[in-house]
Design an enzyme around this catalytic site. Structure first.
Site, short mmCIF file in Angstrom:
data_model
loop_
_atom_site.label_atom_id
_atom_site.label_comp_id
_atom_site.label_asym_id
_atom_site.label_seq_id
_atom_site.Cartn_x
_atom_site.Cartn_y
_atom_site.Cartn_z
N ASN A 1 9.32 -1.35 4.75
CA ASN A 1 9.80 -0.55 3.62
C ASN A 1 9.97 0.90 4.09
OD1 ASN A 1 9.71 1.22 1.36
ND2 ASN A 1 9.01 -0.47 0.09
N ARG B 1 13.06 18.17 0.81
CA ARG B 1 13.91 19.33 1.13
C ARG B 1 15.37 19.15 0.71
NH1 ARG B 1 12.58 23.32 4.95
NH2 ARG B 1 10.43 23.90 4.47
N HIS C 1 13.57 0.45 -2.25
CA HIS C 1 13.40 0.40 -3.71
C HIS C 1 14.30 1.47 -4.31
CE1 HIS C 1 10.24 0.53 -7.25
NE2 HIS C 1 11.47 0.39 -7.68
N ARG D 1 14.79 3.37 -7.23
CA ARG D 1 14.07 3.66 -8.48
C ARG D 1 15.00 4.31 -9.50
NH1 ARG D 1 8.17 3.73 -8.18
NH2 ARG D 1 8.34 4.67 -10.22
N ARG E 1 13.70 8.97 -6.89
CA ARG E 1 12.81 9.93 -6.23
C ARG E 1 12.88 9.83 -4.70
NH1 ARG E 1 6.90 7.55 -7.79
NH2 ARG E 1 7.70 7.96 -9.85
N HIS E 2 13.36 8.69 -4.19
CA HIS E 2 13.52 8.61 -2.72
C HIS E 2 14.88 8.00 -2.35
CE1 HIS E 2 11.69 4.74 -3.69
NE2 HIS E 2 10.47 5.25 -3.77
N THR F 1 3.15 4.94 -7.40
CA THR F 1 3.77 3.78 -6.76
C THR F 1 3.68 2.61 -7.72
OG1 THR F 1 3.74 2.36 -4.80
CG2 THR F 1 1.60 3.17 -5.58
N THR F 2 4.20 1.44 -7.30
CA THR F 2 4.24 0.30 -8.23
C THR F 2 2.82 -0.21 -8.51
OG1 THR F 2 6.22 -0.27 -6.99
CG2 THR F 2 5.49 -1.84 -8.65
N GLU G 1 6.59 -12.34 -4.77
CA GLU G 1 5.85 -11.46 -3.88
C GLU G 1 4.53 -11.16 -4.58
OE1 GLU G 1 7.88 -8.12 -2.11
OE2 GLU G 1 5.98 -7.08 -1.75
N HIS H 1 1.91 -4.55 -0.78
CA HIS H 1 1.33 -3.40 -1.46
C HIS H 1 -0.05 -3.07 -0.89
CE1 HIS H 1 1.95 -0.42 -4.61
NE2 HIS H 1 0.64 -0.27 -4.47
N GLY H 2 -0.13 -1.91 -0.28
CA GLY H 2 -1.40 -1.44 0.25
C GLY H 2 -1.84 -2.13 1.53
N GLY I 1 5.07 -0.61 3.74
CA GLY I 1 5.73 0.70 3.83
C GLY I 1 4.79 1.81 4.24
#
Ligand code: PXP
Length: 263
Positions: free
Chosen positions: A9, A20, A45, A47, A51-52, A102-103, A153, A216-217, A238
């Site tokens: 990810n 920036r 992802h 979103r 945001r990314h 995060t999710t 998942e 996740h994690g 990720g």
């Protein structure tokens, strides 16, 4: 033993860039490094708050990726229309709240079943296979199958949090967990219970004919627990890879994760 595909990810490369609003670090460079370093899939992802990852990133990644692209998205009409246009190799439906970091937690497949079913149909009409990001329970596996998903998942966040409490890689800001002050023997039982849940749900999902991913994690210290579960054939990772890449470079970070996730 079945092979495990490593989905890398790369959202966090875009997090740094968006800090920036320049084109540095370049998400396509991350894609190329991932392709050459043993990743089996690229996961991103899109979103609602952008945001990314931006729409143009999805377009560019879809154009240039030699690896399958797993596009995570929320059940939102605008986003789903974009996903259908982009035609990723798979869409993973995830819950999304604007205020979360995060999710957090899996999709509520019970209370939102008709919305999810409609989203799956829309994606299938565009020939996009669908995975649902869900909590590891047999009920969620059963419901995911009924709703028409090909894959689930399993959300490993609860497992990762307990592992972090036991072995100490929680950040200072994760107060809600730290303040619980759970005794060590209890944490060990909690970790076993959580792993049992993941194992049982994986087995049940496979029996139902669903493919099983987890994510996740997951990190360099805890991922070996997932490797013991034969039904899991994909891991999406990720944060830990991108965090390590700050010190080792992205290529070494991916190669090391690939080594740890090779059966
Ligand atoms: N899988 C899904 C569905 C996710 O939403 C995320 C987080 O974006 C991940 C995997 C990766 O989680 P992490 O960044 O904690 O490795």
């Amino acid at each position: 033993m079945t092979k495990v595909n490593l989905g890398v990810n790369i959202d966090h490369v875009a997090v740094l860039r968006e800090a920036r609003r320049v084109n540095d670090p370049d998400i396509l460079q991350a894609l190329f490094v991932a392709c050459e370093s043993g990743a089996d899939q690229i996961t991103i992802h899109l979103r609602e708050d952008r945001r990314h990852i931006q729409d143009v990133d999805v377009k560019n990644i879809m154009t240039h990726s030699k690896l399958p692209v797993n596009l995570e998205c929320a059940i939102d009409t605008n986003i789903l229309n974009i996903v259908c246009d982009m035609k990723p190799h798979r869409a993973t439906l995830v819950p999304e709240k604007r205020e979360e970091v995060t999710t957090e937690g899996g999709l509520d497949v019970f209370n939102y079943s008709s919305k999810i079913c409609y989203a799956i149909e829309q994606l299938h009409d565009s020939l996009i296979p669908v995975s649902l990001f869900v909590d590891p329970t047999n009920e969620a596996m059963q419901k995911s199958k009924e709703l028409g998903a090909e894959m689930v998942e399993l959300h490993t966040g609860a497992f990762a949090n307990i592992f972090a409490m036991l072995y100490g890689n929680l950040s200072h800001s994760n107060h809600s967990i730290k303040e619980l002050e759970v005794p060590r023997y209890k944490l060990e039982t909690m970790l076993e219970d959580e792993l049992d849940k993941i194992k049982e749900a994986s087995l049940y999902a496979k029996k139902l004919g669903l493919e099983v991913a987890a994510g996740h994690g997951l990190n360099y210290a805890n991922v070996h627990h997932m490797m013991d579960i034969d039904e899991i054939t994909e891991l999406n990772i990720g944060q830990s890879i991108i965090a390590r890449s700050v010190f080792t470079g992205l290529s070494d970070a991916i190669k090391e994760m690939k080594r740890l996730t090779t059966r």
